[in-house]
Design a protein around this motif. Structure first.
Motif, PDB file in Angstrom:
ATOM      1  N   ILE A 145     -62.256  -1.258  90.760  1.00 31.48           N
ATOM      2  CA  ILE A 145     -60.777  -0.588  90.492  1.00 31.48           C
ATOM      3  C   ILE A 145     -59.836  -2.117  88.620  1.00 31.48           C
ATOM      4  O   ILE A 145     -59.974  -1.600  88.619  1.00 31.48           O
ATOM      5  N   PRO A 146     -59.780  -2.750  90.044  1.00 24.00           N
ATOM      6  CA  PRO A 146     -58.817  -3.656  89.149  1.00 24.00           C
ATOM      7  C   PRO A 146     -59.241  -5.223  87.927  1.00 24.00           C
ATOM      8  O   PRO A 146     -58.336  -4.628  86.810  1.00 24.00           O
ATOM      9  N   PRO A 147     -60.890  -4.628  88.447  1.00 25.78           N
ATOM     10  CA  PRO A 147     -61.325  -5.137  86.225  1.00 25.78           C
ATOM     11  C   PRO A 147     -60.896  -4.983  85.701  1.00 25.78           C
ATOM     12  O   PRO A 147     -60.589  -4.893  84.246  1.00 25.78           O
ATOM     13  N   ILE A 148     -61.102  -3.455  85.534  1.00 24.73           N
ATOM     14  CA  ILE A 148     -61.229  -2.532  85.021  1.00 24.73           C
ATOM     15  C   ILE A 148     -59.566  -1.593  84.091  1.00 24.73           C
ATOM     16  O   ILE A 148     -59.297  -2.041  82.815  1.00 24.73           O
ATOM     17  N   LEU A 157     -69.519  -6.106  83.182  1.00 29.96           N
ATOM     18  CA  LEU A 157     -70.652  -7.124  84.000  1.00 29.96           C
ATOM     19  C   LEU A 157     -70.347  -8.202  84.650  1.00 29.96           C
ATOM     20  O   LEU A 157     -70.550  -8.370  85.933  1.00 29.96           O
ATOM     21  N   GLY A 158     -69.330  -8.974  83.624  1.00 30.44           N
ATOM     22  CA  GLY A 158     -69.265 -10.160  84.883  1.00 30.44           C
ATOM     23  C   GLY A 158     -68.127 -10.498  85.735  1.00 30.44           C
ATOM     24  O   GLY A 158     -68.188 -10.716  86.283  1.00 30.44           O
ATOM     25  N   ARG A 159     -67.395  -9.614  84.961  1.00 27.87           N
ATOM     26  CA  ARG A 159     -66.394  -8.949  86.024  1.00 27.87           C
ATOM     27  C   ARG A 159     -67.057  -8.423  87.450  1.00 27.87           C
ATOM     28  O   ARG A 159     -65.925  -8.679  88.350  1.00 27.87           O
ATOM     29  N   PHE A 160     -68.031  -7.721  87.831  1.00 27.50           N
ATOM     30  CA  PHE A 160     -68.565  -7.332  88.800  1.00 27.50           C
ATOM     31  C   PHE A 160     -69.078  -8.366  89.126  1.00 27.50           C
ATOM     32  O   PHE A 160     -69.693  -7.583  90.782  1.00 27.50           O
TER      33      PHE A 160
END
Length: 332
Positions: free
Chosen positions: A252-255, A185-188
């Protein structure tokens, strides 16, 4: 065998005030915006843009040079559409053009996704992002907008404050929850902050349109008044497009990066490698999401008179035809 060159004098005249592709279909709008948002047009020199403008204006007046090919004409229109305002014909500020969305957002969103934890980093990247957004929103506003410097400053500060507040609040909540802090979640967080800022920035940046309305025309292109409902309709659609534009590049990039970090743990601390990879992933998404989301709604939009202000009902054009729809540029 080479293709035959088709000259403008050999075919029916085209209306260059309209896009090359059918704007009543999503596919046609997508083709148009792949041209308008093509980041390679950013590298066109002022002389090339001037020549493209001259050819477009000459063609509209029926005075283009002899032996001008249709391919030359369409190439000139691609450059013209990418760099000049559709209402006024004025050259757009480089970093405010839709063709600069990919390189500009690739750097900024890549930075936001790489440095989303530290407070000072969040504040820096969010303010940089809102500075960029404010320039883009102002550059692509409807031509009837008359913003003052005070209006611009208020919109910029409000959007920046909302973005920073959203990002810091979410980071605080995530840090206090072991369950949330151990997940993705933090990445979003940058996505949520960008969405919140768009909902604030655009209405404020285009507030005079909401207050005074925007010019609308009949089906023959004659201005018949100003409409606040058309302005509101336009801004809602632009907000939806902007948020949709940011979703793929912020999700998409964080995933992908999280997957890479599982296989290469050193990436977590190797900022000199991690950040360029993130920016490249963001750029690859933006190349497609920018034109595809710009194409969600027609730029030259319309509204049935029954859904507009009462003053537009029961009107007729100069030729005596009933006006059933009003038409307007919704902006980008």
């Amino acid at each position: 065998m080479s293709d035959k060159i088709v000259y403008t004098s050999e075919v029916e005249r085209v209306d260059l005030s309209k896009p090359r592709y059918d704007q009543n279909s999503y596919i046609g709008r997508a083709k148009h915006f792949f041209n308008v948002c093509d980041p390679t047009t950013v590298f066109a020199s002022p002389k090339e843009l001037e020549k493209a403008q001259e050819l477009i204006l000459a063609y509209k007046n029926g005075k283009e040079p002899q032996k001008t090919s249709m391919e030359q004409l369409w190439s000139a229109k691609k450059l013209y559409d990418s760099a000049f305002h559709p209402d006024t014909g004025e050259k757009l500020l480089l970093i405010g053009r839709m063709s600069f969305q990919v390189p500009g957002n690739m750097f900024i969103v890549g930075g936001m996704l790489s440095f989303y934890k530290g407070t000072s980093a969040v504040i820096f990247w969010q303010f940089l992002n809102q500075t960029f957004n404010a320039i883009v929103n102002y550059t692509n506003r409807n031509a009837t907008s008359t913003l003052t410097n005070d209006d611009l400053a208020k919109a910029y500060l409000a959007a920046s404050t909302s973005a920073v507040a959203t990002a810091l609040s979410l980071n605080y909540l995530i840090a206090r929850s072991p369950f949330l802090s151990s997940g993705m979640l933090g990445r979003f967080v940058p996505l949520f902050s960008m969405a919140a800022a768009n909902c604030v920035n655009l209405p404020l940046m285009r507030q005079t349109e909401l207050q005074q309305g925007i010019d609308v025309t009949d089906q023959e292109g004659n201005v018949i008044g100003k409409s606040q409902i058309a302005a509101r309709n336009s801004i809602i659609k632009v907000i939806a497009s902007r948020i949709g534009m940011s979703v793929p590049s912020a999700v998409i990039p964080p995933i992908i990066m999280a997957s890479l970090e599982r296989y290469y743990p050193t990436l977590k601390t190797a900022g000199a490698i991690r950040t360029p990879i993130m920016m490249s992933l963001v750029g690859a998404n933006l190349v497609f999401s920018t034109p595809l989301c710009c194409a969600l709604f027609p730029q030259q939009d319309s509204l049935a008179v029954e859904k507009a202000e009462e003053k537009f009902r029961n009107l007729k054009t100069l030729s005596g035809q009933p006006i059933t729809h009003i038409f307007f540029n919704k902006g980008l």
